[in-house]
Design a protein around this motif. Sequence first.
Motif, PDB file in Angstrom:
ATOM      1  N   LEU A   1       0.839  -1.196   0.000  1.00 35.78           N
ATOM      2  CA  LEU A   1       0.000   0.000   0.000  1.00 35.78           C
ATOM      3  C   LEU A   1       0.873   1.245   0.000  1.00 35.78           C
ATOM      4  O   LEU A   1       1.746   1.404   0.863  1.00 35.78           O
ATOM      5  N   ILE A   2       0.634   2.134  -0.968  1.00 34.96           N
ATOM      6  CA  ILE A   2       1.447   3.328  -1.152  1.00 34.96           C
ATOM      7  C   ILE A   2       0.676   4.568  -0.708  1.00 34.96           C
ATOM      8  O   ILE A   2      -0.400   4.866  -1.235  1.00 34.96           O
ATOM      9  N   ASP A   3       1.211   5.260   0.270  1.00 35.46           N
ATOM     10  CA  ASP A   3       0.657   6.553   0.693  1.00 35.46           C
ATOM     11  C   ASP A   3       1.029   7.580  -0.376  1.00 35.46           C
ATOM     12  O   ASP A   3       2.208   7.827  -0.624  1.00 35.46           O
ATOM     13  N   CYS A   4       0.025   8.167  -1.027  1.00 36.17           N
ATOM     14  CA  CYS A   4       0.320   9.151  -2.080  1.00 36.17           C
ATOM     15  C   CYS A   4      -0.211  10.540  -1.709  1.00 36.17           C
ATOM     16  O   CYS A   4      -0.572  11.326  -2.578  1.00 36.17           O
ATOM     17  N   SER A   5      -0.255  10.829  -0.403  1.00 32.95           N
ATOM     18  CA  SER A   5      -0.631  12.172   0.041  1.00 32.95           C
ATOM     19  C   SER A   5       0.464  13.156  -0.374  1.00 32.95           C
ATOM     20  O   SER A   5       1.581  12.773  -0.707  1.00 32.95           O
ATOM     21  N   GLU A   6       0.135  14.432  -0.336  1.00 33.00           N
ATOM     22  CA  GLU A   6       1.043  15.442  -0.878  1.00 33.00           C
ATOM     23  C   GLU A   6       2.381  15.503  -0.135  1.00 33.00           C
ATOM     24  O   GLU A   6       3.417  15.848  -0.722  1.00 33.00           O
ATOM     25  N   SER A   7       2.384  15.155   1.148  1.00 33.43           N
ATOM     26  CA  SER A   7       3.643  15.187   1.894  1.00 33.43           C
ATOM     27  C   SER A   7       4.657  14.182   1.352  1.00 33.43           C
ATOM     28  O   SER A   7       5.864  14.325   1.554  1.00 33.43           O
ATOM     29  N   MET A   8       4.175  13.159   0.645  1.00 34.44           N
ATOM     30  CA  MET A   8       5.071  12.145   0.070  1.00 34.44           C
ATOM     31  C   MET A   8       5.806  12.685  -1.156  1.00 34.44           C
ATOM     32  O   MET A   8       6.717  12.034  -1.675  1.00 34.44           O
ATOM     33  N   ASN A   9       5.426  13.876  -1.632  1.00 34.78           N
ATOM     34  CA  ASN A   9       6.047  14.436  -2.831  1.00 34.78           C
ATOM     35  C   ASN A   9       7.281  15.265  -2.502  1.00 34.78           C
ATOM     36  O   ASN A   9       7.812  15.973  -3.358  1.00 34.78           O
ATOM     37  N   PHE A  10       7.762  15.152  -1.271  1.00 33.87           N
ATOM     38  CA  PHE A  10       8.889  15.964  -0.796  1.00 33.87           C
ATOM     39  C   PHE A  10      10.220  15.287  -1.096  1.00 33.87           C
ATOM     40  O   PHE A  10      10.320  14.069  -1.112  1.00 33.87           O
ATOM     41  N   SER A  11      11.261  16.067  -1.310  1.00 31.56           N
ATOM     42  CA  SER A  11      12.647  15.650  -1.485  1.00 31.56           C
ATOM     43  C   SER A  11      12.906  15.186  -2.916  1.00 31.56           C
ATOM     44  O   SER A  11      12.006  15.133  -3.760  1.00 31.56           O
ATOM     45  N   GLU A  12      14.176  14.871  -3.208  1.00 31.83           N
ATOM     46  CA  GLU A  12      14.591  14.405  -4.527  1.00 31.83           C
ATOM     47  C   GLU A  12      15.648  13.311  -4.356  1.00 31.83           C
ATOM     48  O   GLU A  12      16.743  13.600  -3.867  1.00 31.83           O
ATOM     49  N   PRO A  13      15.365  12.040  -4.706  1.00 29.23           N
ATOM     50  CA  PRO A  13      14.084  11.587  -5.227  1.00 29.23           C
ATOM     51  C   PRO A  13      12.997  11.716  -4.165  1.00 29.23           C
ATOM     52  O   PRO A  13      13.285  11.669  -2.978  1.00 29.23           O
ATOM     53  N   SER A  14      11.771  11.878  -4.602  1.00 29.92           N
ATOM     54  CA  SER A  14      10.678  12.093  -3.660  1.00 29.92           C
ATOM     55  C   SER A  14      10.391  10.819  -2.865  1.00 29.92           C
ATOM     56  O   SER A  14      10.700   9.707  -3.293  1.00 29.92           O
ATOM     57  N   LYS A  15       9.788  11.017  -1.703  1.00 29.76           N
ATOM     58  CA  LYS A  15       9.376   9.867  -0.893  1.00 29.76           C
ATOM     59  C   LYS A  15       8.397   8.993  -1.674  1.00 29.76           C
ATOM     60  O   LYS A  15       8.422   7.752  -1.558  1.00 29.76           O
ATOM     61  N   LEU A  16       7.546   9.631  -2.481  1.00 26.14           N
ATOM     62  CA  LEU A  16       6.586   8.866  -3.273  1.00 26.14           C
ATOM     63  C   LEU A  16       7.299   7.998  -4.304  1.00 26.14           C
ATOM     64  O   LEU A  16       6.941   6.833  -4.504  1.00 26.14           O
ATOM     65  N   HIS A  17       8.313   8.554  -4.976  1.00 29.70           N
ATOM     66  CA  HIS A  17       9.041   7.770  -5.972  1.00 29.70           C
ATOM     67  C   HIS A  17       9.716   6.566  -5.330  1.00 29.70           C
ATOM     68  O   HIS A  17       9.662   5.443  -5.861  1.00 29.70           O
ATOM     69  N   VAL A  18      10.325   6.776  -4.175  1.00 30.92           N
ATOM     70  CA  VAL A  18      10.971   5.669  -3.466  1.00 30.92           C
ATOM     71  C   VAL A  18       9.930   4.645  -3.025  1.00 30.92           C
ATOM     72  O   VAL A  18      10.148   3.432  -3.127  1.00 30.92           O
TER      73      VAL A  18
END
Length: 299
Positions: A93-110
């Motif tokens: 299960l992947i949390d795709c809330s906006e806070s996961m879009n932080f950093s580079e690479p993003s937390k969402l990408h990881v």
Amino acid sequence: MGMSATTEPTELLSPSLLAKLERLELVSRKVFKGRMKGERRSKRKGESVEFADFRNYVPGDDLRLIDWNLYARLDQLFLKLFQEEQDLHIYALIDCSESMNFSEPSKLHVAKQLAAAIGYIGLCRADRVSVQALGSQGRSAPVLRGRGGLWQLLQYVDSIESGDNLSLHDGIKDFSLRNSGTGVVVLISDLMDKDGFDSALRMLIGRRMDVYVMHVLSPEEIDPPLQGDRRLIDSEDGDETEITINAFVLKKYQETLESFIGSIKSFCSRRSISYLPVRTDQGVEDVMTRYLRERGVVR
């Protein structure tokens, strides 16, 4: 070689990592009844082609499983037990809330890389695999089985975007209502929710799932490189606050972060949930082939 920060989203898993994942297996600490025969060895004894052990016959046992050759030699009734091979249902299960879009690479990408890697391990073991985004994007997630499902898995994971800013509780509730199966569930999230994480994890425990939490944080969140006057904006609800960042504020931040992580560890430990902290700069290959093996999550 691990994935770099410039890796395109369509290249979630490198060919070298795929080859390594094929040799891994996700460890389940619970025994689940599978719907189909898979490659996974179950602790349950059932009917299969591989002999496991004998036990004494008791009235009501299936007479077809009696070893009549042994009866002829020992004048006692013994039942043949077989090692059953069964599949497992694996949810990532992947949390795709906006806070996961932080950093580079993003937390969402990881998170997407980790979920895809976990899913591929399951596909290689003939388990039923469902990688899902929490929220509305999860409703189109396929349930897959077998290595041939990799392309469909990657297509779906590639399509996941940030922006579903529902709470963890609501995301897990939506998942629970749509999925009735039991099995292993891996929640990949930064757990940054103003409503907390407790109720969401309790729902998964209530489903009798074997629960793993991969807590994804960036280096900037662990050790913020900030100084001076700043305006902080909550990426999910837009709340703003003015703050002067100095040594005292950073110290208080570190204490708050340590307390937050400590509360998660304690909650998970008391409920037999495996807590797995992951940094976005750690590299998915290192996480999957070394870190998770050391933690006993894969073998």
